[in-house]
Design an enzyme around this catalytic site. Structure first.
Site, PDB file in Angstrom:
ATOM      1  N   CYS A   1      -0.242 -17.639 -33.289  1.00  0.00           N
ATOM      2  CA  CYS A   1       0.006 -16.302 -32.749  1.00  0.00           C
ATOM      3  C   CYS A   1       0.888 -16.325 -31.501  1.00  0.00           C
ATOM      4  O   CYS A   1       1.869 -15.577 -31.403  1.00  0.00           O
ATOM      5  CB  CYS A   1      -1.300 -15.564 -32.491  1.00  0.00           C
TER       6      CYS A   1
ATOM      7  N   HIS B   1      -6.054 -14.036 -29.020  1.00  0.00           N
ATOM      8  CA  HIS B   1      -5.091 -13.725 -30.073  1.00  0.00           C
ATOM      9  C   HIS B   1      -4.088 -12.710 -29.532  1.00  0.00           C
ATOM     10  O   HIS B   1      -4.452 -11.828 -28.754  1.00  0.00           O
ATOM     11  CB  HIS B   1      -5.799 -13.153 -31.303  1.00  0.00           C
TER      12      HIS B   1
ATOM     13  N   HIS C   1       1.750 -10.504 -36.698  1.00  0.00           N
ATOM     14  CA  HIS C   1       1.066 -11.632 -36.059  1.00  0.00           C
ATOM     15  C   HIS C   1       0.960 -12.800 -37.021  1.00  0.00           C
ATOM     16  O   HIS C   1       1.201 -12.673 -38.214  1.00  0.00           O
ATOM     17  CB  HIS C   1      -0.325 -11.207 -35.566  1.00  0.00           C
TER      18      HIS C   1
END
Length: 152
Positions: free
Chosen positions: A57, A108, A120
């Site tokens: 990510c 994240h 993502h």
């Protein structure tokens, strides 16, 4: 052990934004969004930060910002600590969204592309993809948003 679903290369969607967004986006924001959309289908790779090796990510965020000449930290936690925060009510394409998926802080990060969606690198076994912010999994874990762009 690596598991492969099939040998076919994932089809990559054409990078595009709704006209209302693309006409008003700064060059930097548009560059980040288009660079992120162009990576949809790229495999997830922990520690990855390029199309060749795959992305995690924060590696996707690092890569897309580097693509437009902005230097950003490499991890989601560090990225979160150095952004210019923005209200979730005023999100613009190219803003970063931070989530708590484990532990107590941001773990994240994703790139907002407009219309309640983000790009993502989700997790092992799942390629770079788009997702909706109103998905219950993500909405419950959302922490904050921000960006690295100079004052616009």
């Amino acid at each position: 052990m690596a598991l492969m679903a099939c040998g076919a290369t994932p089809e990559r969607p054409e990078a595009s934004l709704a006209p209302s967004h693309s006409e008003s986006l700064s060059e930097q924001r548009a560059g980040v969004v288009f660079a992120a959309l162009n990576q949809v289908g790229t495999p997830y790779q922990y520690g990855g930060q390029s199309p060749r090796e795959g992305f995690d990510c924060s590696g996707l965020v690092w890569y897309t910002h580097r693509h437009i000449g902005l230097s950003v930290p490499r991890t989601a936690h560090e990225q979160s600590g150095q952004i210019q925060r923005v209200s979730p009510r005023s999100l613009e394409p190219g803003d970063l969204l931070f989530f708590r998926t484990k532990g107590s802080g941001p773990s994240h990060v994703s790139i907002y592309i407009g219309d309640g969606q983000f790009v993502h690198a989700p997790s092992s076994g799942r390629p770079v993809s788009t997702e909706r912010l109103d998905n219950p999994y993500w909405s419950r874990r959302f922490l904050h948003a921000g960006h690295y762009y100079e004052q616009e």
